[in-house]
Write a protein that holds these residues in place. Sequence first.
Motif, PDB file in Angstrom:
ATOM      1  N   ASP A 202       0.827  -1.211   0.000  1.00  0.00           N
ATOM      2  CA  ASP A 202       0.000   0.000   0.000  1.00  0.00           C
ATOM      3  C   ASP A 202       0.862   1.262   0.000  1.00  0.00           C
ATOM      4  N   LEU A 203       1.950   1.258   0.780  1.00  0.00           N
ATOM      5  CA  LEU A 203       2.844   2.412   0.794  1.00  0.00           C
ATOM      6  C   LEU A 203       3.550   2.568  -0.549  1.00  0.00           C
ATOM      7  N   ALA A 204       3.949   1.448  -1.118  1.00  0.00           N
ATOM      8  CA  ALA A 204       4.613   1.494  -2.425  1.00  0.00           C
ATOM      9  C   ALA A 204       3.685   2.064  -3.490  1.00  0.00           C
ATOM     10  N   LEU A 205       2.407   1.706  -3.413  1.00  0.00           N
ATOM     11  CA  LEU A 205       1.428   2.238  -4.362  1.00  0.00           C
ATOM     12  C   LEU A 205       1.320   3.752  -4.259  1.00  0.00           C
ATOM     13  N   GLU A 206       1.416   4.264  -3.044  1.00  0.00           N
ATOM     14  CA  GLU A 206       1.281   5.699  -2.809  1.00  0.00           C
ATOM     15  C   GLU A 206       2.482   6.489  -3.303  1.00  0.00           C
ATOM     16  N   LEU A 207       3.685   5.928  -3.152  1.00  0.00           N
ATOM     17  CA  LEU A 207       4.904   6.724  -3.317  1.00  0.00           C
ATOM     18  C   LEU A 207       5.739   6.383  -4.547  1.00  0.00           C
ATOM     19  N   SER A 208       5.575   5.205  -5.113  1.00  0.00           N
ATOM     20  CA  SER A 208       6.446   4.775  -6.204  1.00  0.00           C
ATOM     21  C   SER A 208       6.046   5.396  -7.538  1.00  0.00           C
ATOM     22  N   ASP A 209       7.038   5.641  -8.372  1.00  0.00           N
ATOM     23  CA  ASP A 209       6.779   6.075  -9.744  1.00  0.00           C
ATOM     24  C   ASP A 209       6.392   4.889 -10.607  1.00  0.00           C
ATOM     25  N   GLU A 210       7.065   3.770 -10.359  1.00  0.00           N
ATOM     26  CA  GLU A 210       6.797   2.533 -11.089  1.00  0.00           C
ATOM     27  C   GLU A 210       6.886   1.367 -10.115  1.00  0.00           C
ATOM     28  N   MET A 211       6.275   0.258 -10.503  1.00  0.00           N
ATOM     29  CA  MET A 211       6.346  -0.953  -9.696  1.00  0.00           C
ATOM     30  C   MET A 211       6.669  -2.137 -10.590  1.00  0.00           C
ATOM     31  N   ILE A 212       7.438  -3.058 -10.044  1.00  0.00           N
ATOM     32  CA  ILE A 212       7.696  -4.342 -10.700  1.00  0.00           C
ATOM     33  C   ILE A 212       6.947  -5.389  -9.893  1.00  0.00           C
ATOM     34  N   VAL A 213       5.988  -6.053 -10.522  1.00  0.00           N
ATOM     35  CA  VAL A 213       5.154  -7.034  -9.837  1.00  0.00           C
ATOM     36  C   VAL A 213       5.549  -8.433 -10.301  1.00  0.00           C
ATOM     37  N   MET A 214       5.987  -9.258  -9.335  1.00  0.00           N
ATOM     38  CA  MET A 214       6.322 -10.647  -9.637  1.00  0.00           C
ATOM     39  C   MET A 214       5.158 -11.532  -9.208  1.00  0.00           C
TER      40      MET A 214
END
Length: 256
Positions: A202-214
């Motif tokens: 949830d924090l990563a969703l708020e703050l990240s520009d991009e995400m790598i989902v495995m």
Amino acid sequence: MNQPILHTQDLQIGYKNAIASNVNLSLQPGKLVALIGANGIGKSTLLRTLTKIQPPISGDVYLGGKPISDYSSAERARQFSIVLTEKLPPSNLTAWELVALGRQPYTDWIGKLSDVDRQQITQAMALTQVTDLADKRHFTLSDGQLQKVSIARALAQDTPLIVLDEPTTHLDLVHKVSLLRLLKKLTLETQKCVLFSTHDIDLALELSDEMIVMSPQKTIQAAPSQLISDGVFDTIFKDEHIVFDVGKGKFIFRNL
């Protein structure tokens, strides 16, 4: 689009058996990139492969447009810095001396620090807000303080890419938020790319520009909004009680 700092081509990772295949990633300057996935999916293995700690089964990792195997270990140390989950063994070093270790790729054979080295150390400690800890001994630092000092050390290394394996582990919610906001601030102010693995989705969703989902099916990189609209987060957990609420933009628990 700028030249990526690091990118992969049809990467397959694992040990004797592959745990992820056809991994195609691109890490751009000035981006905060979160790596997420269920426990045991291979996040640490991916980070270790990207940084040449572990060889791939097949495929390629490119650093600055060249195969990462073309770089010596000393040259790689000027291209990316790493903060792993393993803690440094307790020592009598001060926080300033711990951060100074980041300058090793640039010092002479006796490790003498130049004025430039000292400037980089001072700047790194200021950016990570640990200047007041400079004279404190390693063994007196809290987990949160030590994590910031470790990031300052990586920042002092002055590399285009900083890689962190689960930097929020063992931190409470306040310190987790503080640390991720700090990483976001660093990408904006230094234009470095920061790649970090995390369970704090949830924090990563708020703050990240991009995400790598495995996931067991594939590894995908995109902006959080794109991943949400594509329904990617529904593939992470094999548990009917954990679902992603698109409207709220977060995971929720159902029928517990």
